[in-house]
Design a protein around this motif. Sequence first.
Motif, PDB file in Angstrom:
ATOM      1  N   ALA A   1     -51.380   7.963  17.051  1.00 13.50           N
ATOM      2  CA  ALA A   1     -50.791   8.669  15.909  1.00 13.50           C
ATOM      3  C   ALA A   1     -49.808   7.776  15.159  1.00 13.50           C
ATOM      4  CB  ALA A   1     -50.088   9.940  16.383  1.00 13.50           C
ATOM      5  N   VAL A   2     -49.033   6.988  15.904  1.00 11.15           N
ATOM      6  CA  VAL A   2     -48.088   6.057  15.277  1.00 11.15           C
ATOM      7  C   VAL A   2     -48.848   5.048  14.411  1.00 11.15           C
ATOM      8  CG1 VAL A   2     -46.484   4.147  15.724  1.00 11.15           C
ATOM      9  CG2 VAL A   2     -46.291   6.272  17.025  1.00 11.15           C
ATOM     10  N   GLY A   3     -49.943   4.505  14.956  1.00  8.16           N
ATOM     11  CA  GLY A   3     -50.736   3.555  14.194  1.00  8.16           C
ATOM     12  C   GLY A   3     -51.315   4.163  12.934  1.00  8.16           C
ATOM     13  N   THR A   4     -51.852   5.377  13.047  1.00 11.39           N
ATOM     14  CA  THR A   4     -52.422   6.058  11.884  1.00 11.39           C
ATOM     15  C   THR A   4     -51.352   6.342  10.841  1.00 11.39           C
ATOM     16  OG1 THR A   4     -54.069   7.093  13.336  1.00 11.39           O
ATOM     17  CG2 THR A   4     -53.769   8.049  11.144  1.00 11.39           C
ATOM     18  N   ALA A   5     -50.187   6.771  11.308  1.00 13.61           N
ATOM     19  CA  ALA A   5     -49.076   7.023  10.385  1.00 13.61           C
ATOM     20  C   ALA A   5     -48.656   5.731   9.695  1.00 13.61           C
ATOM     21  CB  ALA A   5     -47.897   7.639  11.130  1.00 13.61           C
ATOM     22  N   GLY A   6     -48.656   4.632  10.449  1.00 15.61           N
ATOM     23  CA  GLY A   6     -48.308   3.343   9.861  1.00 15.61           C
ATOM     24  C   GLY A   6     -49.298   2.923   8.792  1.00 15.61           C
ATOM     25  N   SER A   7     -50.580   3.153   9.047  1.00 14.14           N
ATOM     26  CA  SER A   7     -51.612   2.825   8.067  1.00 14.14           C
ATOM     27  C   SER A   7     -51.430   3.638   6.786  1.00 14.14           C
ATOM     28  CB  SER A   7     -53.000   3.079   8.660  1.00 14.14           C
ATOM     29  OG  SER A   7     -54.018   2.787   7.733  1.00 14.14           O
ATOM     30  N   LEU A   8     -51.138   4.922   6.940  1.00  8.13           N
ATOM     31  CA  LEU A   8     -50.898   5.776   5.774  1.00  8.13           C
ATOM     32  C   LEU A   8     -49.628   5.360   5.034  1.00  8.13           C
ATOM     33  CD1 LEU A   8     -51.867   9.275   7.224  1.00  8.13           C
ATOM     34  CD2 LEU A   8     -53.031   8.055   5.360  1.00  8.13           C
ATOM     35  N   LEU A   9     -48.591   4.990   5.794  1.00  9.28           N
ATOM     36  CA  LEU A   9     -47.355   4.522   5.181  1.00  9.28           C
ATOM     37  C   LEU A   9     -47.622   3.260   4.358  1.00  9.28           C
ATOM     38  CD1 LEU A   9     -44.283   4.530   4.777  1.00  9.28           C
ATOM     39  CD2 LEU A   9     -44.078   3.301   6.961  1.00  9.28           C
ATOM     40  N   ASP A  10     -48.440   2.358   4.904  1.00 14.28           N
ATOM     41  CA  ASP A  10     -48.790   1.147   4.181  1.00 14.28           C
ATOM     42  C   ASP A  10     -49.499   1.485   2.867  1.00 14.28           C
ATOM     43  OD1 ASP A  10     -49.234  -2.031   4.627  1.00 14.28           O
ATOM     44  OD2 ASP A  10     -51.005  -1.165   3.668  1.00 14.28           O
ATOM     45  N   SER A  11     -50.364   2.489   2.908  1.00 13.96           N
ATOM     46  CA  SER A  11     -51.078   2.900   1.698  1.00 13.96           C
ATOM     47  C   SER A  11     -50.121   3.459   0.650  1.00 13.96           C
ATOM     48  CB  SER A  11     -52.144   3.952   2.045  1.00 13.96           C
ATOM     49  OG  SER A  11     -53.139   3.399   2.887  1.00 13.96           O
ATOM     50  N   VAL A  12     -49.171   4.270   1.086  1.00 13.45           N
ATOM     51  CA  VAL A  12     -48.193   4.836   0.148  1.00 13.45           C
ATOM     52  C   VAL A  12     -47.333   3.723  -0.455  1.00 13.45           C
ATOM     53  CG1 VAL A  12     -46.164   6.323  -0.059  1.00 13.45           C
ATOM     54  CG2 VAL A  12     -48.127   7.075   1.302  1.00 13.45           C
ATOM     55  N   LEU A  13     -46.849   2.830   0.406  1.00 10.84           N
ATOM     56  CA  LEU A  13     -46.030   1.717  -0.090  1.00 10.84           C
ATOM     57  C   LEU A  13     -46.835   0.828  -1.037  1.00 10.84           C
ATOM     58  CD1 LEU A  13     -44.191   0.694   3.217  1.00 10.84           C
ATOM     59  CD2 LEU A  13     -43.226   1.929   1.275  1.00 10.84           C
ATOM     60  N   GLY A  14     -48.099   0.578  -0.684  1.00  6.60           N
ATOM     61  CA  GLY A  14     -48.945  -0.254  -1.526  1.00  6.60           C
ATOM     62  C   GLY A  14     -49.218   0.385  -2.874  1.00  6.60           C
ATOM     63  N   ALA A  15     -49.413   1.704  -2.869  1.00  4.62           N
ATOM     64  CA  ALA A  15     -49.701   2.411  -4.117  1.00  4.62           C
ATOM     65  C   ALA A  15     -48.505   2.424  -5.064  1.00  4.62           C
ATOM     66  CB  ALA A  15     -50.129   3.840  -3.809  1.00  4.62           C
ATOM     67  N   VAL A  16     -47.300   2.341  -4.505  1.00  6.16           N
ATOM     68  CA  VAL A  16     -46.092   2.445  -5.320  1.00  6.16           C
ATOM     69  C   VAL A  16     -45.444   1.077  -5.578  1.00  6.16           C
ATOM     70  CG1 VAL A  16     -43.761   3.408  -5.430  1.00  6.16           C
ATOM     71  CG2 VAL A  16     -45.623   4.779  -4.482  1.00  6.16           C
ATOM     72  N   LEU A  17     -45.350   0.258  -4.552  1.00  8.10           N
ATOM     73  CA  LEU A  17     -44.562  -0.977  -4.637  1.00  8.10           C
ATOM     74  C   LEU A  17     -45.380  -2.240  -4.859  1.00  8.10           C
ATOM     75  CD1 LEU A  17     -42.023  -0.310  -1.736  1.00  8.10           C
ATOM     76  CD2 LEU A  17     -41.762   0.173  -4.169  1.00  8.10           C
ATOM     77  N   GLN A  18     -46.713  -2.151  -4.808  1.00  4.88           N
ATOM     78  CA  GLN A  18     -47.550  -3.339  -4.946  1.00  4.88           C
ATOM     79  C   GLN A  18     -48.579  -3.132  -6.052  1.00  4.88           C
ATOM     80  OE1 GLN A  18     -49.781  -4.288  -1.422  1.00  4.88           O
ATOM     81  NE2 GLN A  18     -50.811  -6.036  -2.360  1.00  4.88           N
ATOM     82  N   GLU A  19     -48.631  -4.050  -6.980  1.00  4.39           N
ATOM     83  CA  GLU A  19     -49.588  -3.936  -8.072  1.00  4.39           C
ATOM     84  C   GLU A  19     -51.023  -4.150  -7.585  1.00  4.39           C
ATOM     85  OE1 GLU A  19     -46.959  -5.521 -11.891  1.00  4.39           O
ATOM     86  OE2 GLU A  19     -48.316  -6.886 -10.842  1.00  4.39           O
ATOM     87  N   SER A  20     -51.922  -3.309  -8.063  1.00  7.38           N
ATOM     88  CA  SER A  20     -53.354  -3.523  -7.871  1.00  7.38           C
ATOM     89  C   SER A  20     -53.898  -4.025  -9.198  1.00  7.38           C
ATOM     90  CB  SER A  20     -54.058  -2.216  -7.470  1.00  7.38           C
ATOM     91  OG  SER A  20     -53.690  -1.838  -6.162  1.00  7.38           O
ATOM     92  N   VAL A  21     -54.398  -5.245  -9.200  1.00 18.38           N
ATOM     93  CA  VAL A  21     -54.824  -5.901 -10.434  1.00 18.38           C
ATOM     94  C   VAL A  21     -56.349  -5.894 -10.525  1.00 18.38           C
ATOM     95  CG1 VAL A  21     -54.760  -8.039 -11.771  1.00 18.38           C
ATOM     96  CG2 VAL A  21     -52.778  -7.351 -10.404  1.00 18.38           C
ATOM     97  N   VAL A  22     -56.864  -5.473 -11.674  1.00 20.71           N
ATOM     98  CA  VAL A  22     -58.304  -5.379 -11.898  1.00 20.71           C
ATOM     99  C   VAL A  22     -58.755  -6.451 -12.883  1.00 20.71           C
ATOM    100  CG1 VAL A  22     -60.121  -3.947 -12.925  1.00 20.71           C
ATOM    101  CG2 VAL A  22     -58.477  -2.925 -11.378  1.00 20.71           C
ATOM    102  N   ASP A  23     -59.878  -7.076 -12.577  1.00 18.74           N
ATOM    103  CA  ASP A  23     -60.535  -7.968 -13.526  1.00 18.74           C
ATOM    104  C   ASP A  23     -61.288  -7.086 -14.524  1.00 18.74           C
ATOM    105  OD1 ASP A  23     -61.698 -10.729 -14.279  1.00 18.74           O
ATOM    106  OD2 ASP A  23     -63.495  -9.501 -13.935  1.00 18.74           O
ATOM    107  N   VAL A  24     -60.891  -7.125 -15.796  1.00 17.15           N
ATOM    108  CA  VAL A  24     -61.428  -6.172 -16.775  1.00 17.15           C
ATOM    109  C   VAL A  24     -62.915  -6.382 -17.052  1.00 17.15           C
ATOM    110  CG1 VAL A  24     -59.190  -5.863 -17.891  1.00 17.15           C
ATOM    111  CG2 VAL A  24     -60.728  -7.662 -18.700  1.00 17.15           C
ATOM    112  N   ARG A  25     -63.423  -7.590 -16.803  1.00 14.60           N
ATOM    113  CA  ARG A  25     -64.838  -7.854 -17.081  1.00 14.60           C
ATOM    114  C   ARG A  25     -65.754  -7.247 -16.031  1.00 14.60           C
ATOM    115  NH1 ARG A  25     -63.617 -14.135 -17.429  1.00 14.60           N
ATOM    116  NH2 ARG A  25     -62.370 -13.370 -15.678  1.00 14.60           N
ATOM    117  N   SER A  26     -65.331  -7.307 -14.764  1.00 16.89           N
ATOM    118  CA  SER A  26     -66.184  -6.803 -13.686  1.00 16.89           C
ATOM    119  C   SER A  26     -65.740  -5.449 -13.152  1.00 16.89           C
ATOM    120  CB  SER A  26     -66.205  -7.810 -12.537  1.00 16.89           C
ATOM    121  OG  SER A  26     -64.906  -7.933 -11.967  1.00 16.89           O
ATOM    122  N   GLY A  27     -64.477  -5.099 -13.410  1.00 11.43           N
ATOM    123  CA  GLY A  27     -63.944  -3.851 -12.879  1.00 11.43           C
ATOM    124  C   GLY A  27     -63.565  -3.939 -11.417  1.00 11.43           C
TER     125      GLY A  27
END
Length: 344
Positions: free
Chosen positions: A212-238
Amino acid sequence: MNPYVFFTLLTLLVARAYTRRSLTPLGILTAILTALAHGLPATPAPFLLLLLFYTMGTVATRVKHDVKSRLTIAAGGASGPEARTHIQVLANSAVASVLTVLHVALHPGGLAEGWCFDGAHDLLMLGVVANYAAVTADTLSSELGILARSKPRLVTTGRVCAPGTNGGVTGFGLFAGAVGAAIIGAASVPLLGFCDSWTMAQKAGWVAFIGAVGTAGSLLDSVLGAVLQESVVDVRSGKIVEGAGGAKVLVAGNVVKGRGGVELIVKDKKTFKDAAMPAGSRRVEAGWCGVLSNNGVNLLMAAGATLGAMVVAGGWRAVVDVLVDGWTAARAGGLREGIRMAGH
């Protein structure tokens, strides 16, 4: 830990990392120093859990890499599995290294005769296990979840997003991460040496808790990534652009003229460091704040999940006390004595 067993395994680890090019040269040096810190305690648990995490992460990275490489774009243009850097090594193991060192400082003469692991009464070792459960779950969720048949959804909004988007989750990815964390928990049972008073049901509960701790950590990483880390898209390929070595992806910078008068963005006009790209060819898809790289998110997640598990098991006061006691003991010479004893 038995020094002969330790150095044999460390030699094999370094040889594999060098021959398979899974770590950069500085990454190998950092891994050696990390392993030395993990090998100091009398219990082999920290080092062997580190080894187990590295093995599972390496295998997961190479699973269907040819397929995964077509789902995202590498910022540096690499086509094969990239060697992990020293920053990536530290992002996953620094928290466990600190807790292991503090544990050695508190037990400089080795573990007392008849010592056994009793969960909340040894929060530092519990924290080491929690750290590797969290980073294992996160690694497996990322490396295997991207292969899911279903489209990932942003954990913050539920919006469908491109594979590789920071904060994107799939059911298969979460399941893979939970299994990886449970494996860490199951492996820790014989490695830690639980007290005889622990029943099989309690040990099963321990494995479930670590999962459960590991799963919670994975979800926490996703939340932090969604808010604090930019996801950059190549506009030509998507497709999502992944930064080399977990670094931030260049979106804007110095504009220079390339062949045919095409405007290019580079990080450094003199050295053209980082691959040049046409101006306007990338956009930020998610991560409104964007202050952290992938490595920064991983480190913050590992610290949060580890401390959270320690607090759940023992309470805030006990966690603060053991950290302060460990730091005080290290400054008083406990760590130096522990290192000396480990060499005998």
